[in-house]
Design a protein around this motif. Structure first.
Motif, PDB file in Angstrom:
ATOM      1  N   PHE A 107      41.423  -8.037  18.871  1.00  0.00           N
ATOM      2  CA  PHE A 107      42.688  -8.074  18.438  1.00  0.00           C
ATOM      3  C   PHE A 107      43.655  -8.322  19.443  1.00  0.00           C
ATOM      4  O   PHE A 107      44.836  -8.998  19.163  1.00  0.00           O
ATOM      5  N   LYS A 108      43.773  -7.467  20.463  1.00  0.00           N
ATOM      6  CA  LYS A 108      44.692  -7.722  21.540  1.00  0.00           C
ATOM      7  C   LYS A 108      44.541  -9.010  22.029  1.00  0.00           C
ATOM      8  O   LYS A 108      45.666  -9.564  22.401  1.00  0.00           O
ATOM      9  N   VAL A 109      43.414  -9.419  22.228  1.00  0.00           N
ATOM     10  CA  VAL A 109      43.400 -10.980  22.910  1.00  0.00           C
ATOM     11  C   VAL A 109      43.821 -11.965  21.932  1.00  0.00           C
ATOM     12  O   VAL A 109      44.453 -12.757  22.390  1.00  0.00           O
ATOM     13  N   ASP A 110      43.557 -11.720  20.567  1.00  0.00           N
ATOM     14  CA  ASP A 110      44.134 -12.611  19.792  1.00  0.00           C
ATOM     15  C   ASP A 110      45.611 -12.709  19.621  1.00  0.00           C
ATOM     16  O   ASP A 110      46.220 -13.785  19.481  1.00  0.00           O
ATOM     17  N   TYR A 111      46.386 -11.705  19.688  1.00  0.00           N
ATOM     18  CA  TYR A 111      47.926 -11.703  19.727  1.00  0.00           C
ATOM     19  C   TYR A 111      48.335 -11.585  20.877  1.00  0.00           C
ATOM     20  O   TYR A 111      49.788 -11.884  20.861  1.00  0.00           O
ATOM     21  N   GLN A 112      47.943 -11.239  22.044  1.00  0.00           N
ATOM     22  CA  GLN A 112      48.516 -10.975  23.238  1.00  0.00           C
ATOM     23  C   GLN A 112      48.187 -11.919  24.385  1.00  0.00           C
ATOM     24  O   GLN A 112      48.899 -12.267  25.288  1.00  0.00           O
ATOM     25  N   ALA A 113      47.056 -12.964  24.170  1.00  0.00           N
ATOM     26  CA  ALA A 113      46.655 -13.664  25.110  1.00  0.00           C
ATOM     27  C   ALA A 113      47.827 -14.888  25.714  1.00  0.00           C
ATOM     28  O   ALA A 113      48.152 -15.000  26.797  1.00  0.00           O
ATOM     29  N   THR A 114      48.382 -15.368  24.567  1.00  0.00           N
ATOM     30  CA  THR A 114      49.571 -16.494  24.923  1.00  0.00           C
ATOM     31  C   THR A 114      50.605 -15.754  25.478  1.00  0.00           C
ATOM     32  O   THR A 114      51.115 -16.109  26.408  1.00  0.00           O
ATOM     33  N   GLU A 115      50.992 -14.801  24.832  1.00  0.00           N
ATOM     34  CA  GLU A 115      52.172 -14.123  25.327  1.00  0.00           C
ATOM     35  C   GLU A 115      51.891 -13.379  26.652  1.00  0.00           C
ATOM     36  O   GLU A 115      52.980 -13.613  27.517  1.00  0.00           O
ATOM     37  N   ALA A 116      50.974 -12.886  27.092  1.00  0.00           N
ATOM     38  CA  ALA A 116      50.773 -12.506  28.285  1.00  0.00           C
ATOM     39  C   ALA A 116      50.868 -13.912  29.328  1.00  0.00           C
ATOM     40  O   ALA A 116      51.333 -13.660  30.543  1.00  0.00           O
ATOM     41  N   ILE A 117      50.246 -15.116  29.077  1.00  0.00           N
ATOM     42  CA  ILE A 117      50.459 -16.129  29.819  1.00  0.00           C
ATOM     43  C   ILE A 117      51.807 -16.676  29.976  1.00  0.00           C
ATOM     44  O   ILE A 117      52.362 -16.865  31.073  1.00  0.00           O
ATOM     45  N   ARG A 118      52.358 -16.732  28.942  1.00  0.00           N
ATOM     46  CA  ARG A 118      53.822 -17.384  28.632  1.00  0.00           C
ATOM     47  C   ARG A 118      54.816 -16.248  29.517  1.00  0.00           C
ATOM     48  O   ARG A 118      55.611 -16.482  30.032  1.00  0.00           O
ATOM     49  N   SER A 119      54.624 -14.892  29.322  1.00  0.00           N
ATOM     50  CA  SER A 119      55.451 -13.992  30.248  1.00  0.00           C
ATOM     51  C   SER A 119      55.488 -14.332  31.603  1.00  0.00           C
ATOM     52  O   SER A 119      56.402 -13.799  32.480  1.00  0.00           O
ATOM     53  N   LYS A 120      54.117 -14.724  31.995  1.00  0.00           N
ATOM     54  CA  LYS A 120      54.260 -15.135  33.490  1.00  0.00           C
ATOM     55  C   LYS A 120      54.478 -16.370  34.018  1.00  0.00           C
ATOM     56  O   LYS A 120      54.564 -16.742  35.127  1.00  0.00           O
ATOM     57  N   ALA A 121      54.964 -17.199  33.049  1.00  0.00           N
ATOM     58  CA  ALA A 121      55.196 -18.630  33.299  1.00  0.00           C
ATOM     59  C   ALA A 121      56.599 -18.563  33.667  1.00  0.00           C
ATOM     60  O   ALA A 121      57.447 -17.633  33.312  1.00  0.00           O
ATOM     61  N   VAL A 122      56.949 -19.687  34.427  1.00  0.00           N
ATOM     62  CA  VAL A 122      58.344 -19.881  35.060  1.00  0.00           C
ATOM     63  C   VAL A 122      58.894 -20.893  33.967  1.00  0.00           C
ATOM     64  O   VAL A 122      58.670 -22.252  34.352  1.00  0.00           O
ATOM     65  N   ILE A 123      59.838 -20.668  33.280  1.00  0.00           N
ATOM     66  CA  ILE A 123      60.451 -21.596  32.258  1.00  0.00           C
ATOM     67  C   ILE A 123      61.909 -21.774  32.243  1.00  0.00           C
ATOM     68  O   ILE A 123      62.661 -20.459  32.408  1.00  0.00           O
ATOM     69  N   ALA A 124      62.450 -22.835  32.889  1.00  0.00           N
ATOM     70  CA  ALA A 124      63.762 -23.173  32.911  1.00  0.00           C
ATOM     71  C   ALA A 124      64.362 -23.835  31.556  1.00  0.00           C
ATOM     72  O   ALA A 124      63.984 -24.838  31.375  1.00  0.00           O
ATOM     73  N   ASP A 125      64.972 -22.987  30.664  1.00  0.00           N
ATOM     74  CA  ASP A 125      65.207 -23.532  29.419  1.00  0.00           C
ATOM     75  C   ASP A 125      66.454 -24.445  29.630  1.00  0.00           C
ATOM     76  O   ASP A 125      67.702 -23.555  29.598  1.00  0.00           O
ATOM     77  N   GLU A 126      66.834 -25.569  29.514  1.00  0.00           N
ATOM     78  CA  GLU A 126      68.097 -26.506  29.799  1.00  0.00           C
ATOM     79  C   GLU A 126      68.304 -26.924  28.153  1.00  0.00           C
ATOM     80  O   GLU A 126      69.179 -27.811  28.341  1.00  0.00           O
ATOM     81  N   ARG A 127      68.028 -26.397  27.071  1.00  0.00           N
ATOM     82  CA  ARG A 127      68.230 -27.082  25.914  1.00  0.00           C
ATOM     83  C   ARG A 127      69.830 -27.093  25.450  1.00  0.00           C
ATOM     84  O   ARG A 127      70.186 -27.838  24.622  1.00  0.00           O
ATOM     85  N   SER A 128      70.569 -25.945  26.060  1.00  0.00           N
ATOM     86  CA  SER A 128      71.866 -25.852  25.701  1.00  0.00           C
ATOM     87  C   SER A 128      72.649 -26.935  26.340  1.00  0.00           C
ATOM     88  O   SER A 128      73.660 -27.207  25.908  1.00  0.00           O
ATOM     89  N   LYS A 129      72.135 -27.695  27.034  1.00  0.00           N
ATOM     90  CA  LYS A 129      72.898 -28.867  27.546  1.00  0.00           C
ATOM     91  C   LYS A 129      72.940 -29.916  26.563  1.00  0.00           C
ATOM     92  O   LYS A 129      73.834 -30.967  26.389  1.00  0.00           O
ATOM     93  N   PHE A 130      72.135 -30.146  25.583  1.00  0.00           N
ATOM     94  CA  PHE A 130      71.780 -30.991  24.681  1.00  0.00           C
ATOM     95  C   PHE A 130      71.977 -30.815  23.106  1.00  0.00           C
ATOM     96  O   PHE A 130      72.352 -31.412  22.348  1.00  0.00           O
ATOM     97  N   PHE A 131      72.095 -29.050  22.768  1.00  0.00           N
ATOM     98  CA  PHE A 131      72.167 -28.910  21.348  1.00  0.00           C
ATOM     99  C   PHE A 131      73.385 -27.807  21.430  1.00  0.00           C
ATOM    100  O   PHE A 131      73.149 -26.849  22.362  1.00  0.00           O
TER     101      PHE A 131
END
Length: 687
Positions: free
Chosen positions: A663-687
């Motif tokens: 169950f942990k793998v099912d629900y946490q695998a993606t979040e664990a990877i996403r938490s380590k990703a470097v994401i620059a969110d620039e949507r506010s320039k357009f919306f």
């Protein structure tokens, strides 16, 4: 061969020509007014693990989801809320695709065309495809229908789009399933792990405990140095990440109807009364053409009328008019269209079909005496009632759509009628009717009290004057007090927030807050029925909170750690053998009791969430006062009085642990990877 040789001989020259051409292209591109490199940077909506994502790339996700939604909902336009939700879904899907595709590529995970075809027509058909191609009458999945659809889908653009979208989602699902299974295979629960967990749960303990809370030690009794704070911050810096946020202070000038506006609305309704009350005037048509709200064709019992109209209808006759009267900031005139004796409710059953020819055939059968219930079970598209022979039970007037409602209430008991609604063609059997009661059909002419353009202009002028005279934050602050206005605050505003304090359509204010400087005044915003003037009063940039910002919380934590040392020493010095009551008295505390606590317990009655206390109690010897340990709220000592042994099935425990890990793998695998990703969110320039 000769041609190949010539290419080889001239390859050196060709490379030089290409290099010069490429350099010229780059220089020309850089020197052009709309150079593509800078244009790409200006169009960047995100950078995810070093991958630049342009606005058009993101918009492709959005457009695809919008088209899918419109196709499913049979709508041609989207409201603002739906558009926002689709953009959020597109964003999350795009981020997931990028970060997960990196993992799939690194691990060599892929899904072939043969696998997709197998999921559509093979032994283990994907649930969504199975649902699409299952015969509703028989409940049997039809593989031949799938194959026929795949062969014909290119003839219908909508069908082709729908399938390609579904195929893409199925492929993503299968890729993640493979990735997830790889992780699960690497998280095997050993027998030793299961045994340790089982043994921890075998014992339930009853125990007495005492606590000396941290508040018993004055803050002045312990010292937390600047270096202590800095060292803790450095060791736990990841706990102090922050998003970019803004703080604003603003004042609202609300546009509300003036006394003149109220008088105009009242005059309009008064002037309409003569014509509306004229028996020659079609009241329903007049309301539909002139009222703020259309006529609602309902026959209402006395109890269903508003208290205002209840007093009017007693003794009134058809075409009598009541009003004007004021209700919910609306002036109204009400006219009785009809007074009827009608049943309060009816009992009916129906057969719903979509084919007119079939409807005529079934209608003739039931009119001729055929078994209505059997025909409904075999033919009705309303599966909810078909199973009960089409029976809908008793229902009140207004419960069903109007054509269906009218057919049931206006036809006599026992009648069989046919009527068409937006759901299809209904063959209705009116089985029974309730006792007739007096019902009133009333047409109401409404005029809302709204502000005029003159009032709107006056409020805007007031806001504009305030802005021109108070263009610094100091003046703004002073003027609010002087003019007896209310200063409001927007706190912790994030770049992609849709609104500030739920103000209608205030996304524009969010974008402004992130573009403005500290203490800069906004333009005059118009949100709903208000004009807003704001100042930026605080700004936090994305990254780590400063030591100064988190100093007080770190000091509190370190101070408790130092207090724990003091209290542990105190409990150790005042411990008197195995007499926990004596210890409680010595530390000015009291003995508390807990029972049937095992290692997996989340909290202890009287102590709250205290994992350290649970661990101490379940590991201490019976009859001995334990050494003190530090918990969340204070320092604890325990004396176990009884241990109850329970047999725990080792294999069952192992299976449960394996399932929990899954169950942990099912629900946490993606979040664990996403938490380590470097994401620059620039949507506010357009919306």
């Amino acid at each position: 061969m000769a041609t190949l040789e010539r290419i080889r001989n001239k390859s050196g020259l060709l490379i030089i020509v290409i290099a010069i051409g490429l350099l010229a292209f780059l220089l020309g591109d850089l020197m052009s007014s709309g150079d593509s490199i800078f244009r790409r940077r200006n169009m960047q909506i995100a950078e995810i693990n070093g991958t630049s994502v342009s606005y058009p790339e993101y918009q492709n996700y959005v457009t695809e989801l919008e088209d899918y939604y419109k196709l499913n909902s049979r709508s041609s336009a989207l409201d603002e809320n739906t558009s926002y939700q689709i953009r959020e879904q597109a964003w999350n899907q795009m981020v997931q695709d990028i970060i997960m595709n990196e993992k799939y590529e690194d691990l060599g995970i892929a899904v072939t065309a043969d696998e997709i075809f197998e999921m559509a027509t093979g032994k283990n058909v994907h649930p969504q495809i199975r649902q699409m191609f299952t015969n509703p009458q028989t409940g049997v999945f039809d593989r031949a229908q799938v194959i026929n659809f795949l062969q014909q889908k290119n003839l219908d653009p909508n069908a082709n789009f729908y399938w390609l979208f579904l195929e893409k989602q199925i492929k993503k699902e299968r890729l993640f399933a493979k990735y997830r299974e790889l992780i699960k295979k690497g998280m095997y629960i050993t027998t030793a792990q299961a045994k340790a967990e089982a043994e921890a749960k075998e014992n339930k303990v009853d125990f007495d405990f005492v606590v000396k809370r941290y508040s018993a030690v004055p803050d002045s009794a312990v010292t937390v140095s600047e270096s202590d704070v800095k060292n803790y911050y450095d060791a736990h810096k990841e706990n102090y990440k922050q998003e970019a946020t803004r703080e604003v202070a603003y004042v609202s000038f609300d546009v509300v109807p003036s006394d003149e506006d109220r008088q105009m609305a009242e005059a309009w309704i008064e002037n309409s009364k003569v014509e509306f009350a004229n028996p020659q005037t079609d009241a329903i048509q007049y309301v539909n053409m002139n009222s703020e709200s259309n006529y609602i064709p309902r026959n209402l019992k006395f109890e269903q009328l508003s208290s205002t109209l209840q007093g009017f209808v007693q003794g009134a006759s058809e075409n009598e008019v009541y009003g004007p009267y004021l209700e919910n900031e609306t002036y109204k005139l009400s006219r009785i269209v009809a007074i009827k004796q009608m049943p309060d409710s009816v009992k009916a059953r129906h057969i719903l079909v979509n084919d007119p020819a079939l409807a005529d055939s079934l209608f003739a059968l039931v009119k001729g005496g055929a078994n209505f219930a059997e025909i409904a079970r075999a033919n009705s598209a309303d599966q909810g009632s078909a199973i009960n022979g089409g029976d809908l039970g008793w229902f009140a007037e207004g419960t069903m759509v109007k054509p269906f409602n009218d057919a049931c209430f206006e036809n006599p008991k026992g009648s069989i009628v046919k009527v068409e609604t937006q759901f299809g063609i209904h063959i209705i059997n009116v089985q029974d009717k309730g006792k007739p009661v007096t019902k009133y059909n009333i047409a109401t002419l409404e005029r809302n009290i709204t502000y005029s353009s003159k009032t709107n202009q006056q409020v805007y002028a007031q806001a504009a004057k305030f802005a021109s005279m108070n263009n610094t934050f100091e003046k703004f602050d002073e003027a609010i007090t002087a003019d007896n206005l209310v200063k409001r605050y927007g706190r912790s505003i994030k770049a992609n927030d849709r609104t500030v304090n739920n103000m209608e359509h205030s996304r524009e204010m969010v974008r402004w807050a992130f573009e403005a400087d500290m203490n800069e005044m906004s333009p005059i915003f118009e949100f709903g029925d208000s004009y807003i003037i704001a100042f930026v009063t605080g700004a936090k940039e994305e990254g780590y909170q400063s030591v100064a910002a988190v100093k007080s919380s770190i000091e509190r934590r370190l101070r408790n750690d130092k207090k724990a040392e003091v209290l542990i020493a105190e409990l150790n010095s005042k411990k008197q053998g195995n007499d926990i009551a004596a210890l409680a008295s010595a530390i000015d505390s009291e003995v508390m009791t807990a029972s049937q606590i095992d290692f997996g317990a989340f909290q202890v009655p009287g102590a709250g969430v205290e994992p350290a206390l649970v661990a101490l109690a379940t590991s201490s010897k019976v009859g001995e006062v334990s050494a003190p340990v530090a918990g969340n709220n204070g320092v604890y000592a325990v004396k176990v009085s009884n241990v109850t042994n329970n047999t725990v099935d080792l294999e069952a425990e192992k299976a449960q642990l394996s399932q929990s890990v899954g169950f942990k793998v099912d629900y946490q695998a993606t979040e664990a990877i996403r938490s380590k990703a470097v994401i620059a969110d620039e949507r506010s320039k357009f919306f």
